[in-house]
Design a protein around this motif. Structure first.
Motif, mmCIF file in Angstrom:
data_model
loop_
_atom_site.group_PDB
_atom_site.id
_atom_site.type_symbol
_atom_site.label_atom_id
_atom_site.label_comp_id
_atom_site.label_asym_id
_atom_site.label_seq_id
_atom_site.Cartn_x
_atom_site.Cartn_y
_atom_site.Cartn_z
ATOM 1 N N GLN A 20 0.748 -1.175 0.085
ATOM 2 C CA GLN A 20 -0.032 -0.215 -0.143
ATOM 3 C C GLN A 20 0.857 1.275 0.134
ATOM 4 N N TRP A 21 1.943 1.119 0.580
ATOM 5 C CA TRP A 21 2.916 2.272 1.030
ATOM 6 C C TRP A 21 3.509 2.785 -0.534
ATOM 7 N N THR A 22 3.440 1.777 -1.274
ATOM 8 C CA THR A 22 4.148 1.944 -2.819
ATOM 9 C C THR A 22 3.221 2.631 -3.603
ATOM 10 N N GLN A 23 1.847 2.664 -3.348
ATOM 11 C CA GLN A 23 0.771 3.567 -3.983
ATOM 12 C C GLN A 23 0.850 4.794 -3.851
ATOM 13 N N THR A 43 11.042 5.738 -10.235
ATOM 14 C CA THR A 43 11.935 6.432 -9.313
ATOM 15 C C THR A 43 11.566 7.896 -9.061
ATOM 16 N N HIS A 44 10.453 8.521 -9.714
ATOM 17 C CA HIS A 44 10.184 9.889 -9.662
ATOM 18 C C HIS A 44 8.586 9.985 -9.163
ATOM 19 N N VAL A 45 8.385 10.976 -8.441
ATOM 20 C CA VAL A 45 7.090 11.324 -7.926
ATOM 21 C C VAL A 45 6.783 12.883 -7.805
ATOM 22 N N HIS A 46 5.758 13.349 -8.464
ATOM 23 C CA HIS A 46 5.496 14.528 -8.349
ATOM 24 C C HIS A 46 4.172 14.923 -7.337
ATOM 25 N N TRP A 47 4.672 16.084 -6.410
ATOM 26 C CA TRP A 47 3.524 16.083 -5.316
ATOM 27 C C TRP A 47 3.087 17.445 -5.458
ATOM 28 N N HIS A 48 1.751 17.742 -4.956
ATOM 29 C CA HIS A 48 1.040 18.943 -5.086
ATOM 30 C C HIS A 48 0.452 19.034 -3.840
ATOM 31 N N ALA A 49 0.719 19.834 -2.973
ATOM 32 C CA ALA A 49 0.040 19.813 -1.505
ATOM 33 C C ALA A 49 -0.258 21.260 -1.015
ATOM 34 N N GLU A 50 -0.907 21.389 -0.176
ATOM 35 C CA GLU A 50 -1.076 22.788 0.473
ATOM 36 C C GLU A 50 -0.351 22.685 1.799
ATOM 37 N N GLN A 128 -0.880 7.730 11.312
ATOM 38 C CA GLN A 128 -2.071 7.186 12.249
ATOM 39 C C GLN A 128 -3.217 7.142 10.972
ATOM 40 N N ASP A 129 -3.267 7.903 9.997
ATOM 41 C CA ASP A 129 -4.329 7.949 9.002
ATOM 42 C C ASP A 129 -4.192 6.840 8.156
ATOM 43 N N PHE A 130 -2.919 6.772 7.753
ATOM 44 C CA PHE A 130 -2.443 5.476 6.828
ATOM 45 C C PHE A 130 -2.838 4.100 7.455
ATOM 46 N N LYS A 131 -2.781 4.005 8.846
ATOM 47 C CA LYS A 131 -3.099 2.829 9.644
ATOM 48 C C LYS A 131 -4.495 2.511 9.466
ATOM 49 N N LYS A 132 -5.291 3.584 9.553
ATOM 50 C CA LYS A 132 -6.699 3.541 9.536
ATOM 51 C C LYS A 132 -7.237 3.309 8.234
ATOM 52 N N PHE A 133 -6.364 3.829 7.151
ATOM 53 C CA PHE A 133 -7.000 3.568 6.020
ATOM 54 C C PHE A 133 -6.603 1.939 5.412
ATOM 55 N N ILE A 134 -5.379 1.422 5.818
ATOM 56 C CA ILE A 134 -5.043 -0.009 5.370
ATOM 57 C C ILE A 134 -5.899 -0.948 6.151
ATOM 58 N N GLU A 135 -6.173 -0.464 7.408
ATOM 59 C CA GLU A 135 -6.585 -1.539 8.285
ATOM 60 C C GLU A 135 -8.255 -1.720 8.092
ATOM 61 N N SER A 136 -8.718 -0.367 7.470
ATOM 62 C CA SER A 136 -10.104 -0.487 7.122
ATOM 63 C C SER A 136 -10.420 -1.065 5.751
ATOM 64 N N ARG A 137 -9.460 -1.250 5.166
ATOM 65 C CA ARG A 137 -9.588 -1.803 3.676
ATOM 66 C C ARG A 137 -9.023 -3.446 3.864
ATOM 67 N N GLY A 138 -8.140 -3.802 4.757
ATOM 68 C CA GLY A 138 -7.843 -5.033 5.033
ATOM 69 C C GLY A 138 -6.829 -5.529 4.030
ATOM 70 N N GLU A 140 -4.295 -4.155 0.120
ATOM 71 C CA GLU A 140 -3.713 -3.064 -0.600
ATOM 72 C C GLU A 140 -4.506 -2.685 -1.976
ATOM 73 N N THR A 141 -4.450 -1.465 -2.420
ATOM 74 C CA THR A 141 -4.989 -1.084 -3.459
ATOM 75 C C THR A 141 -4.179 -1.392 -4.744
ATOM 76 N N GLY A 142 -3.025 -1.871 -4.566
ATOM 77 C CA GLY A 142 -2.280 -2.310 -5.679
ATOM 78 C C GLY A 142 -0.841 -2.534 -5.090
ATOM 79 N N ALA A 143 0.324 -2.642 -5.857
ATOM 80 C CA ALA A 143 1.671 -2.831 -5.445
ATOM 81 C C ALA A 143 2.701 -2.642 -6.552
ATOM 82 N N TRP A 144 4.255 -2.316 -5.854
ATOM 83 C CA TRP A 144 5.328 -2.315 -6.931
ATOM 84 C C TRP A 144 6.276 -2.645 -6.087
#
Length: 154
Positions: A20-23, A43-50, A128-138, A140-144
């Motif tokens: 999940q973390w690779t997604q 190996t490259h990721v573009h981020w957009h955040a506030e 903490q939010d990652f923990k809730k996200f993956i535990e609620s799904r049970g 992963e949404t994908g993998a690399w």
């Protein structure tokens, strides 16, 4: 550079947690302030955040990636930042996630925010939010599961 380290124990197997973390493109679902993450290549990721009320964009390069062990990155544009997330099995169905980040505050607002621990709180909320996200799904949404090693001899 300022440093922060946060640890969370997740009630899912290490394989699921790491996958999940690779997604990266899913990060806006659990990472406050992140509007969009685009995987450019392996190996490259573009981020957009506030951040601190300001719209920011930057590119990061994954410098190390070892399945079920760790992912390390550093920014290659925008505000300087780098980090490593490590995954440690705690039995068959539990995983410890250890996120260590370093960043360079930009300007007075970010320096003040850092002084009162806002960045550390945001990183704590992220794990903490990652923990809730993956535990609620049970699952992963994908993998690399590829490996990256850009370390160079000094």
């Amino acid at each position: 550079m300022e440093h922060v380290e946060k640890i969370v124990d997740v009630n899912c197997p290490i394989h699921t947690v790491y996958n999940q973390w690779t997604q990266f493109e899913e990060f806006p679902q659990f990472m406050a302030g992140v509007k969009e993450v685009r995987q450019i290549d392996d190996t490259h990721v573009h981020w957009h955040a506030e951040i601190w009320g300001k719209d920011k964009e930057w590119d990061a390069e994954i410098t190390e990636q070892e399945p079920d062990k760790r992912i390390s990155w550093k920014s290659i544009s925008g505000a300087p930042n780098a980090g490593t997330v490590r995954f440690e099995p705690l039995g068959a169905d539990r995983t410890r996630v250890r996120l260590v980040m370093a960043y360079e505050p930009e300007g007075a607002i970010e320096n003040i925010g850092d002084a009162v621990g806002i960045f550390g709180s945001r990183v704590e909320n992220t794990v903490q939010d990652f923990k809730k996200f993956i535990e609620s799904r049970g699952r992963e949404t994908g993998a690399w599961r590829g490996e990256v090693d850009k370390s160079r001899p000094v």
